[in-house]
Scaffold this motif. Sequence first.
Motif, mmCIF file in Angstrom:
data_model
loop_
_atom_site.group_PDB
_atom_site.id
_atom_site.type_symbol
_atom_site.label_atom_id
_atom_site.label_comp_id
_atom_site.label_asym_id
_atom_site.label_seq_id
_atom_site.Cartn_x
_atom_site.Cartn_y
_atom_site.Cartn_z
ATOM 1 N N GLU A 149 7.442 -25.245 16.648
ATOM 2 C CA GLU A 149 8.688 -25.506 15.916
ATOM 3 C C GLU A 149 8.635 -26.840 15.182
ATOM 4 N N LYS A 150 8.012 -27.832 15.828
ATOM 5 C CA LYS A 150 7.892 -29.150 15.187
ATOM 6 C C LYS A 150 6.972 -29.092 13.969
ATOM 7 N N LYS A 151 5.873 -28.355 14.112
ATOM 8 C CA LYS A 151 4.877 -28.336 13.044
ATOM 9 C C LYS A 151 5.200 -27.326 11.941
ATOM 10 N N TYR A 152 5.784 -26.172 12.342
ATOM 11 C CA TYR A 152 5.980 -25.089 11.373
ATOM 12 C C TYR A 152 7.450 -24.662 11.270
ATOM 13 N N GLY A 153 8.355 -25.575 11.517
ATOM 14 C CA GLY A 153 9.782 -25.236 11.560
ATOM 15 C C GLY A 153 10.287 -24.486 10.348
ATOM 16 N N ASP A 154 9.740 -24.788 9.176
ATOM 17 C CA ASP A 154 10.190 -24.131 7.943
ATOM 18 C C ASP A 154 9.511 -22.787 7.714
ATOM 19 N N VAL A 201 8.704 -20.592 10.513
ATOM 20 C CA VAL A 201 8.913 -19.666 11.635
ATOM 21 C C VAL A 201 10.380 -19.554 12.019
ATOM 22 N N GLU A 202 10.679 -18.439 12.660
ATOM 23 C CA GLU A 202 12.000 -18.218 13.260
ATOM 24 C C GLU A 202 11.751 -17.741 14.682
ATOM 25 N N ILE A 203 12.224 -18.509 15.659
ATOM 26 C CA ILE A 203 11.919 -18.222 17.067
ATOM 27 C C ILE A 203 13.179 -17.739 17.784
ATOM 28 N N LYS A 204 13.052 -16.622 18.498
ATOM 29 C CA LYS A 204 14.169 -16.092 19.293
ATOM 30 C C LYS A 204 13.723 -15.958 20.747
ATOM 31 N N THR A 205 14.503 -16.521 21.658
ATOM 32 C CA THR A 205 14.213 -16.421 23.094
ATOM 33 C C THR A 205 15.400 -15.766 23.796
ATOM 34 N N THR A 206 15.129 -14.787 24.656
ATOM 35 C CA THR A 206 16.182 -14.134 25.441
ATOM 36 C C THR A 206 15.860 -14.255 26.926
ATOM 37 N N TYR A 207 16.878 -14.026 27.766
ATOM 38 C CA TYR A 207 16.698 -14.191 29.203
ATOM 39 C C TYR A 207 17.249 -12.984 29.974
ATOM 40 N N SER A 208 16.369 -12.301 30.715
ATOM 41 C CA SER A 208 16.730 -11.218 31.642
ATOM 42 C C SER A 208 17.759 -10.249 31.081
ATOM 43 N N ILE A 209 17.378 -9.568 30.020
ATOM 44 C CA ILE A 209 18.293 -8.583 29.441
ATOM 45 C C ILE A 209 17.806 -7.169 29.762
ATOM 46 N N PRO A 210 18.723 -6.186 29.858
ATOM 47 C CA PRO A 210 18.326 -4.810 30.174
ATOM 48 C C PRO A 210 17.319 -4.269 29.167
ATOM 49 N N TYR A 211 16.505 -3.348 29.633
ATOM 50 C CA TYR A 211 15.394 -2.797 28.847
ATOM 51 C C TYR A 211 15.849 -2.280 27.478
ATOM 52 N N VAL A 262 -1.492 -24.408 27.209
ATOM 53 C CA VAL A 262 -0.556 -24.602 26.099
ATOM 54 C C VAL A 262 -1.290 -24.771 24.777
ATOM 55 N N ASN A 263 -2.351 -25.542 24.763
ATOM 56 C CA ASN A 263 -3.103 -25.773 23.525
ATOM 57 C C ASN A 263 -3.733 -24.494 22.997
ATOM 58 N N GLN A 264 -4.266 -23.688 23.904
ATOM 59 C CA GLN A 264 -4.878 -22.429 23.486
ATOM 60 C C GLN A 264 -3.829 -21.510 22.858
ATOM 61 N N ILE A 265 -2.645 -21.460 23.460
ATOM 62 C CA ILE A 265 -1.558 -20.623 22.926
ATOM 63 C C ILE A 265 -1.083 -21.176 21.582
ATOM 64 N N PHE A 266 -0.928 -22.498 21.516
ATOM 65 C CA PHE A 266 -0.514 -23.128 20.255
ATOM 66 C C PHE A 266 -1.516 -22.818 19.138
#
Length: 378
Positions: free
Chosen positions: A251-256, A258-268, A330-334
């Motif tokens: 987000e810091k490097k590519y904020g313009d 990317v669009e990131i969405k995170t959700t938590y424990s929602i039904p299938y 983390v670095n590998q994923i980044f």
Amino acid sequence: MRILLIGEYSRLHNSLKEGLTALGHEVLLVGNGDGFKNYPVDIRLDHSFHSKFLKKFKVAFYKLTSIDIGSWEIYFKTLLINKKLKGFDVVQLINESSIKATPKLEIKFLKRILKQNKKLFLLSCGIDYQCMKYMMEGKFEYSIMSPYLEDKSLFELYKFQLQYLNEDYTKLHNFIYNNSNGVIATDMDYHIPLLGNKHYLGLIPNPINIEKIKYTPLKVDDKIKIFHGVNTKAVVKKGNQYFSDALKIIEKKYGDKVEIKTTYSIPYNEYIKLYDECHILLDQVYGYDQGYNALEAMAKGKVVLTGAEKEFEKFYDLKHQVAVNVKPDVNQIFNALSDLIENPEKILNISKSARTFIEDCHDYKKIAKKYSNVWSNN
């Protein structure tokens, strides 16, 4: 054939049922729907202790009496539906703890199932004795048990997994292996620990209903959309924190870009709709192969960061990349995410290859045929 499927974790048995039904078999699916995921079943088999008050009462009752009233409720419900559980050519368990009762009650239940049906098969799917033993011996480079092996203070978080190695669960494991017609693995994380086991019948890939899950070709016109669905009960075991930390840097490097969405424990049903618009889906870190959520996303043409190790590539003899392998780093994923963001043509290529892979190797009708062949020959 008449087939009884017991238990549901990831929609595996639902998709298998759809494939078997399409081939003309009669199938009954019994299970608890797997908590908040709420997967459909024909007969729901669950306890009633879900509210905070009832959970506390259940725990307090157990401390006072050593009786798990939730397990006994499930067992008594199996007695009430017993007539519906008779006369099947094949019974398949989703896991060694298929009805989510205590091991002693699981054995009582299975003795009845064995008497009134022809064949019993076990899936190595989810935690069981064999894969737990393999992981605890540190034979994988990394696994869902890696955080615990590195930090024993996580015992409370891992006590559900660790119980599969205790005396009662070991007896349950031995009972099923000695009384079933064989064991089937659903992906590499279960296949590898079973190699050389005399009860092992081989790996049958997870079935995906490619008719229900439509492929939509990706377009990268504007921002690259990244989806991260978190199961709050499994953050450590799935390695979600590695994804979260990598996403902060992204987000810091590519904020313009990317669009990131995170959700938590929602039904299938809600979960699969929410990631429809994304290009990239973050699944899990501690795997050699894809879980069910990853496979369904791949069927839609999403680029999934998940388990896709060399063993997986070799098993399927892959010529093209179908998913992005990630490790607990983390670095590998980044770096993996950066590569996709800076080279959007890779997103389009992997998307197409992912769908082709699912059609070739996970088509629910082809997989149902593989199951019926294995059941008939053992």
